[in-house]
Design a protein around this motif. Structure first.
Motif, mmCIF file in Angstrom:
data_model
loop_
_atom_site.group_PDB
_atom_site.id
_atom_site.type_symbol
_atom_site.label_atom_id
_atom_site.label_comp_id
_atom_site.label_asym_id
_atom_site.label_seq_id
_atom_site.Cartn_x
_atom_site.Cartn_y
_atom_site.Cartn_z
ATOM 1 N N PRO A 22 5.262 5.510 3.780
ATOM 2 C CA PRO A 22 6.138 4.784 2.855
ATOM 3 C C PRO A 22 6.480 3.382 3.352
ATOM 4 O O PRO A 22 6.627 3.156 4.560
ATOM 5 C CB PRO A 22 7.390 5.652 2.780
ATOM 6 N N GLU A 23 6.580 2.449 2.412
ATOM 7 C CA GLU A 23 6.929 1.078 2.734
ATOM 8 C C GLU A 23 8.271 1.051 3.468
ATOM 9 O O GLU A 23 9.214 1.753 3.112
ATOM 10 C CB GLU A 23 7.029 0.255 1.446
ATOM 11 N N GLY A 24 8.352 0.252 4.522
ATOM 12 C CA GLY A 24 9.576 0.124 5.300
ATOM 13 C C GLY A 24 9.693 1.113 6.441
ATOM 14 O O GLY A 24 10.609 1.040 7.251
ATOM 15 N N LEU A 25 8.738 2.039 6.560
ATOM 16 C CA LEU A 25 8.746 3.025 7.635
ATOM 17 C C LEU A 25 7.738 2.600 8.686
ATOM 18 O O LEU A 25 6.612 2.244 8.367
ATOM 19 C CB LEU A 25 8.380 4.401 7.095
ATOM 20 N N ALA A 26 8.169 2.620 9.914
ATOM 21 C CA ALA A 26 7.274 2.276 11.019
ATOM 22 C C ALA A 26 6.847 3.546 11.716
ATOM 23 O O ALA A 26 7.622 4.480 11.884
ATOM 24 C CB ALA A 26 7.976 1.356 12.008
ATOM 25 N N VAL A 27 5.595 3.591 12.130
ATOM 26 C CA VAL A 27 5.065 4.738 12.855
ATOM 27 C C VAL A 27 4.618 4.272 14.228
ATOM 28 O O VAL A 27 3.900 3.287 14.352
ATOM 29 C CB VAL A 27 3.865 5.372 12.095
ATOM 30 N N ILE A 28 5.076 4.977 15.238
ATOM 31 C CA ILE A 28 4.708 4.653 16.623
ATOM 32 C C ILE A 28 3.971 5.857 17.194
ATOM 33 O O ILE A 28 4.489 6.972 17.201
ATOM 34 C CB ILE A 28 5.956 4.335 17.473
#
Length: 83
Positions: A73-79
């Motif tokens: 989803p837009e605005g979610l960062a994945v590390i």
């Protein structure tokens, strides 16, 4: 049976949905290029179940299932962290 569409056309026709496609065209090794939509909808399990039912009724179909919307989803960062 539905008409044959490219993967791009399917994604545009069924935005933000799960789709199950009987592959009839390849863009390269292991790269589905298009086919006939067997099922589509917002519920992944129902779409996959329809694909299973299609597979049971037809000999050896090659099915490709995927989500046409953004996977993150837009605005979610994945590390990603390596163990």
């Amino acid at each position: 049976m539905s008409q044959t569409l490219t993967v791009q056309e399917i994604s545009e026709r069924y935005p933000d949905q799960w789709v199950c496609v009987e592959v009839t065209r390849w863009d390269g090794p292991g790269q589905p290029g298009g086919g006939r939509v067997i099922a589509h909808g917002t519920n992944r399990d129902e779409t996959m179940r329809a694909g299973d039912e299609f597979r049971a009724a037809h000999p050896d179909p090659i099915l490709y299932s995927y989500y046409t919307g953004p996977l993150i989803p837009e605005g979610l960062a994945v590390i990603l962290v390596a163990p």
